[in-house]
Write a protein that holds these residues in place. Structure first.
Motif, mmCIF file in Angstrom:
data_model
loop_
_atom_site.group_PDB
_atom_site.id
_atom_site.type_symbol
_atom_site.label_atom_id
_atom_site.label_comp_id
_atom_site.label_asym_id
_atom_site.label_seq_id
_atom_site.Cartn_x
_atom_site.Cartn_y
_atom_site.Cartn_z
ATOM 1 N N GLY A 2 82.307 30.192 -12.680
ATOM 2 C CA GLY A 2 82.355 28.969 -13.472
ATOM 3 C C GLY A 2 83.123 29.117 -14.773
ATOM 4 N N TYR A 55 69.944 24.522 -16.028
ATOM 5 C CA TYR A 55 70.178 25.589 -15.065
ATOM 6 C C TYR A 55 68.832 26.258 -14.789
ATOM 7 N N ARG A 102 71.736 22.469 -5.210
ATOM 8 C CA ARG A 102 71.565 23.866 -4.810
ATOM 9 C C ARG A 102 72.806 24.397 -4.105
ATOM 10 N N LEU A 117 75.900 24.861 -4.813
ATOM 11 C CA LEU A 117 77.048 23.949 -4.859
ATOM 12 C C LEU A 117 78.327 24.640 -4.422
ATOM 13 N N ALA A 161 79.128 24.479 -12.931
ATOM 14 C CA ALA A 161 78.008 24.007 -12.101
ATOM 15 C C ALA A 161 77.370 22.745 -12.688
HETATM 16 N N1 SAM Z 1 79.332 29.363 -16.639
HETATM 17 C C1 SAM Z 1 78.723 28.891 -15.422
HETATM 18 C C2 SAM Z 1 79.200 27.471 -15.148
HETATM 19 O O1 SAM Z 1 80.234 27.067 -15.659
HETATM 20 O O2 SAM Z 1 78.528 26.776 -14.389
HETATM 21 C C3 SAM Z 1 77.208 29.014 -15.450
HETATM 22 C C4 SAM Z 1 76.728 30.422 -15.519
HETATM 23 S S1 SAM Z 1 74.997 30.564 -15.585
HETATM 24 C C5 SAM Z 1 74.826 32.268 -15.988
HETATM 25 C C6 SAM Z 1 74.535 30.607 -13.895
HETATM 26 C C7 SAM Z 1 73.710 29.377 -13.494
HETATM 27 O O3 SAM Z 1 74.575 28.288 -13.171
HETATM 28 C C8 SAM Z 1 72.890 29.589 -12.237
HETATM 29 O O4 SAM Z 1 71.651 30.221 -12.514
HETATM 30 C C9 SAM Z 1 72.696 28.178 -11.730
HETATM 31 O O5 SAM Z 1 71.694 27.522 -12.455
HETATM 32 C C10 SAM Z 1 74.056 27.556 -12.086
HETATM 33 N N2 SAM Z 1 74.975 27.727 -10.955
HETATM 34 C C11 SAM Z 1 76.046 28.550 -10.881
HETATM 35 N N3 SAM Z 1 76.656 28.404 -9.685
HETATM 36 C C12 SAM Z 1 75.958 27.484 -8.993
HETATM 37 C C13 SAM Z 1 76.081 26.898 -7.705
HETATM 38 N N4 SAM Z 1 77.042 27.263 -6.871
HETATM 39 N N5 SAM Z 1 75.174 25.970 -7.338
HETATM 40 C C14 SAM Z 1 74.194 25.592 -8.165
HETATM 41 N N6 SAM Z 1 74.026 26.104 -9.388
HETATM 42 C C15 SAM Z 1 74.890 27.030 -9.803
#
Ligand code: SAM
Length: 290
Positions: free
Chosen positions: A97, A172, A199, A201, A127
């Motif tokens: 992300g 999150y 979930r 995604l 996300a």
């Molecule tokens: N920087 C990242 C962004 O731009 O989304 C977020 C990083 S954070 C450490 C990680 C959290 O983002 C996960 O615990 C979840 O809540 C969310 N997340 C990341 N990838 C995801 C996905 N494919 N589906 C759903 N939630 C996701």
């Protein structure tokens, strides 16, 4: 943007910090600009060099790397800033992300800006925004909380604040804390509040479960949450008889209740309820401004 501007924008420039977003699950979501920047920068700063190294090798890219993560961000940040000041270009990547969104990055951006370094983004998946866009909740105005703190006191304060929040709320959550968080959101917002659990995604098992908090809790009664989740919570409906008070000062807020026919004490109590603060606090601010 015309072609000339676009070509210039795509030049990798020395002394620039690039915040490069990477996919949150689906590798095809990497942008061609991200590939170009990652191929051409002098070095890549990564939250996890093994993880980003794997991404680079899948893309056929080989660049010098260094670590930049939560625990070393001070010392590594200083090194990155001095390399940028000496004219090198750097791409900052996190595991998935957008860097700086519930991920390392905000500190180095602040330090780079302070040092007069050019900072630019190579946007891509995030996300929170991905979840919001398909949640079915109101997207006009929203608030992002990232992860709730794990300690009970600050957590309780935030869930209380969220219960009154009129805008859509994005959170999150880790799978092992999902049930606890849904339970606490129900306790503060009520089981009828609408939400979407987004979930995995962009991955094979992507799923969006929309319903009330009661329904979402029920869905996980007998199964354990797995994978990555974003919770999108609908904003609170206005209380019966409550005023549209956003944007009003405390004095205007209390006076609006008084002009609707309330006595001063009831108006102060109603304003305190709206704002989720003790009535003494409103009284003090109102009295001072009389
Ligand atoms: N920087 C990242 C962004 O731009 O989304 C977020 C990083 S954070 C450490 C990680 C959290 O983002 C996960 O615990 C979840 O809540 C969310 N997340 C990341 N990838 C995801 C996905 N494919 N589906 C759903 N939630 C996701």
């Amino acid at each position: 943007m015309n072609e000339k501007d676009e070509n210039e924008k795509n030049q990798v420039i020395g002394g620039t910090l690039y915040l490069v977003s990477t996919p949150i699950g689906n590798m095809a979501d990497i942008s061609s600009r991200a590939v170009k920047v990652l191929s051409e920068v002098d070095f890549v700063a990564a939250e996890d060099t093994r993880h980003t190294g794997l991404l680079l090798s899948r893309l056929g890219i080989s660049r010098p790397m260094m670590s930049y993560y939560e625990e070393n961000k001070r010392s590594a940040g200083d090194k990155i800033i001095s390399r940028l000041l000496s004219g090198e270009s750097c791409a900052l990547c996190t595991d998935a992300g957008t860097p700086a969104i519930s991920d390392p990055g905000a500190d180095i951006v602040r330090d780079a800006v302070k040092a007069g370094i050019n900072v630019t983004a190579v946007p891509g998946a995030c996300a929170a925004v991905t979840a919001l866009s398909i949640s079915g909740a109101d997207t006009k105005s929203f608030v992002f909380y990232g992860f709730l703190p794990t300690e009970n006191t600050p957590r309780g304060k935030i869930t209380d604040e969220i219960s009154r929040e009129r805008r859509t709320v994005i959170l999150y959550e880790a799978p092992h804390r999902l049930k606890r968080t849904l339970g606490e959101l129900k306790a503060s917002c009520g089981g009828e509040r609408g939400a979407a659990l987004c979930r995995e995604l962009t991955k094979l098992n992507e799923e969006v479960i929309r319903g009330t908090l009661d329904e979402l809790i029920q869905k996980y009664e007998d199964i354990e949450p797995r994978g990555e989740y974003v919770i999108v919570l609908h904003g609170a409906a206005p209380r019966d008889g409550a005023l549209e008070w956003e944007g009003l000062s405390v004095k205007e807020h209390v006076e609006a209740y008084i002009s609707s026919g309330m006595n001063q004490m009831d108006a102060i109590k109603a304003a305190a309820r709206d704002r989720g603060v003790p009535k003494g606090e409103i009284y003090k601010k109102y009295a001072v401004r009389q």
